[in-house]
Design a protein around this motif. Structure first.
Motif, mmCIF file in Angstrom:
data_model
loop_
_atom_site.group_PDB
_atom_site.id
_atom_site.type_symbol
_atom_site.label_atom_id
_atom_site.label_comp_id
_atom_site.label_asym_id
_atom_site.label_seq_id
_atom_site.Cartn_x
_atom_site.Cartn_y
_atom_site.Cartn_z
ATOM 1 N N SER A 148 0.809 -1.213 0.000
ATOM 2 C CA SER A 148 0.000 0.000 0.000
ATOM 3 C C SER A 148 0.843 1.263 0.000
ATOM 4 C CB SER A 148 -0.939 -0.002 1.219
ATOM 5 O OG SER A 148 -1.826 -1.098 1.134
ATOM 6 N N GLY A 149 2.119 1.150 0.370
ATOM 7 C CA GLY A 149 3.067 2.231 0.182
ATOM 8 C C GLY A 149 2.933 3.380 1.158
ATOM 9 N N PRO A 150 3.324 4.586 0.702
ATOM 10 C CA PRO A 150 3.374 5.756 1.592
ATOM 11 C C PRO A 150 2.030 6.094 2.232
ATOM 12 C CG PRO A 150 4.535 6.195 -0.457
ATOM 13 C CD PRO A 150 3.821 4.893 -0.654
ATOM 14 N N ALA A 151 0.934 5.838 1.539
ATOM 15 C CA ALA A 151 -0.380 6.161 2.106
ATOM 16 C C ALA A 151 -0.633 5.358 3.376
ATOM 17 C CB ALA A 151 -1.481 5.889 1.081
ATOM 18 N N LEU A 152 -0.208 4.100 3.390
ATOM 19 C CA LEU A 152 -0.358 3.276 4.592
ATOM 20 C C LEU A 152 0.508 3.813 5.723
ATOM 21 C CD1 LEU A 152 -1.304 0.726 6.110
ATOM 22 C CD2 LEU A 152 0.643 -0.469 5.092
ATOM 23 N N VAL A 153 1.757 4.142 5.415
ATOM 24 C CA VAL A 153 2.671 4.675 6.432
ATOM 25 C C VAL A 153 2.105 5.963 7.021
ATOM 26 C CG1 VAL A 153 4.979 5.602 6.838
ATOM 27 C CG2 VAL A 153 4.672 3.603 5.348
ATOM 28 N N GLU A 154 1.572 6.822 6.164
ATOM 29 C CA GLU A 154 1.005 8.093 6.633
ATOM 30 C C GLU A 154 -0.177 7.864 7.563
ATOM 31 O OE1 GLU A 154 -1.092 12.111 4.735
ATOM 32 O OE2 GLU A 154 -0.064 10.678 3.434
ATOM 33 N N LEU A 155 -1.057 6.928 7.187
ATOM 34 C CA LEU A 155 -2.230 6.648 8.010
ATOM 35 C C LEU A 155 -1.817 6.062 9.360
ATOM 36 C CD1 LEU A 155 -5.303 6.360 8.420
ATOM 37 C CD2 LEU A 155 -5.152 4.135 7.275
ATOM 38 N N VAL A 156 -0.910 5.098 9.342
ATOM 39 C CA VAL A 156 -0.474 4.471 10.587
ATOM 40 C C VAL A 156 0.199 5.495 11.499
ATOM 41 C CG1 VAL A 156 1.127 2.788 11.588
ATOM 42 C CG2 VAL A 156 -0.297 2.157 9.628
ATOM 43 N N ASN A 157 1.070 6.325 10.936
ATOM 44 C CA ASN A 157 1.756 7.336 11.747
ATOM 45 C C ASN A 157 0.774 8.333 12.359
ATOM 46 O OD1 ASN A 157 4.294 6.268 11.380
ATOM 47 N ND2 ASN A 157 4.770 7.551 9.610
ATOM 48 N N GLU A 158 -0.238 8.717 11.581
ATOM 49 C CA GLU A 158 -1.259 9.640 12.104
ATOM 50 C C GLU A 158 -1.978 9.021 13.300
ATOM 51 O OE1 GLU A 158 -5.543 11.613 10.756
ATOM 52 O OE2 GLU A 158 -4.323 10.528 9.281
ATOM 53 N N LEU A 159 -2.355 7.757 13.181
ATOM 54 C CA LEU A 159 -3.097 7.099 14.258
ATOM 55 C C LEU A 159 -2.203 6.795 15.457
ATOM 56 C CD1 LEU A 159 -5.268 4.712 12.064
ATOM 57 C CD2 LEU A 159 -6.021 6.780 13.244
ATOM 58 N N LEU A 160 -0.947 6.446 15.195
ATOM 59 C CA LEU A 160 -0.014 6.213 16.299
ATOM 60 C C LEU A 160 0.181 7.483 17.125
ATOM 61 C CD1 LEU A 160 2.764 4.066 14.567
ATOM 62 C CD2 LEU A 160 1.187 3.294 16.336
ATOM 63 N N HIS A 161 0.211 8.611 16.447
ATOM 64 C CA HIS A 161 0.409 9.895 17.127
ATOM 65 C C HIS A 161 -0.839 10.327 17.881
ATOM 66 C CE1 HIS A 161 1.910 13.955 17.852
ATOM 67 N NE2 HIS A 161 0.765 14.426 17.389
ATOM 68 N N ALA A 162 -2.020 9.986 17.354
ATOM 69 C CA ALA A 162 -3.263 10.563 17.886
ATOM 70 C C ALA A 162 -3.997 9.662 18.870
ATOM 71 C CB ALA A 162 -4.201 10.915 16.726
ATOM 72 N N SER A 163 -3.710 8.363 18.868
ATOM 73 C CA SER A 163 -4.540 7.451 19.654
ATOM 74 C C SER A 163 -3.697 6.437 20.425
ATOM 75 C CB SER A 163 -5.521 6.708 18.739
ATOM 76 O OG SER A 163 -6.187 5.682 19.438
#
Length: 234
Positions: A148-163
């Motif tokens: 899934s590439g960079p979009a997956l990394v971006e989503l995971v990083n956003e959720l790791l930071h926020a939740s």
């Protein structure tokens, strides 16, 4: 030792310096680590996707996420069943009016993971929120081996930071894609209801999934769905 590979070779696998392990090695590792069938397939997917990852990341995502008009008509025709289409990252690509009614007033409805972990009111709607959240994280973990590439990394990083909840669930490394699941809901306008959901691969668009929620025929939950449909039709 149990898998029959050297410590040096296993270290190279862990560090990403060995990118072409044989199926026999992967099967041995899956056996020794007591991986279930889905986790074992995930291991093979991770190994196979390494060589293709660069090409996958250059794929036109807008084209992959375009929902076929026939699928859109199918969604619109199911006015008695909540239904929607998602991609591997659980972005909501299309949905019918009953899903609109369920999620009215909620934020982050463009992505199931963001809605699960960034929308506080979803815990009021999903009575079994913890079970549903763990299932969605396990689905996302399964998608992480398919390029899934960079979009997956971006989503995971956003959720790791926020939740914090997401951080704890993501750290468990659960992998499963069960498609026969029960949701216990409490909707402000219709009360309690229970639905089952099934997930189908969209033919011609393998990165898309069609999700359909159904209530037991003749049950109070089916009547609650009918009331919700009538309320929002007015």
């Amino acid at each position: 030792m149990l898998a029959g590979v050297s410590c040096d070779y296993h270290t190279r696998l862990e560090q990403g310096r060995e990118v072409n392990p044989s199926d026999q090695v992967l099967d041995a590792l899956a056996r020794v680590l007591h991986l279930g069938p889905e986790a074992a397939r995930h291991l093979h997917d991770l190994a196979r996707s390494t060589c293709d990852r660069g090409r996958s990341e250059r794929t036109d995502r807008a084209h992959m996420d375009r929902v076929h008009p026939d699928v859109l008509r199918l969604l619109d025709g199911w006015d008695d069943k909540p239904a929607f289409v998602i991609n591997q990252l659980m972005d909501v690509l299309a949905q019918n009016s009953l899903i609109d009614a369920f999620h009215e007033g909620l934020k982050h409805t463009d992505n199931i993971l963001r809605m699960t972990f960034l929308e506080p009111r979803i815990r009021e709607l999903w009575v079994n929120w913890d079970e549903q959240a763990r299932s969605r994280v396990a689905h996302l973990r399964a998608s992480s081996g398919t390029g899934s590439g960079p979009a997956l990394v971006e989503l995971v990083n956003e959720l790791l930071h926020a939740s914090e909840d997401f951080r704890q669930m993501w750290a468990k490394y659960d992998v499963w894609t069960d498609t026969d699941c029960v949701m216990h809901l409490h909707h402000a306008e219709t009360g309690d209801l229970t639905v089952r959901y099934q997930t189908f691969i969209v033919e011609g668009a393998p990165s898309q999934r069609l999700v359909v929620l159904q209530a037991e025929p003749g049950s109070p939950s089916e009547q609650a769905l009918a009331r919700l449909r009538a309320i929002h039709a007015r």
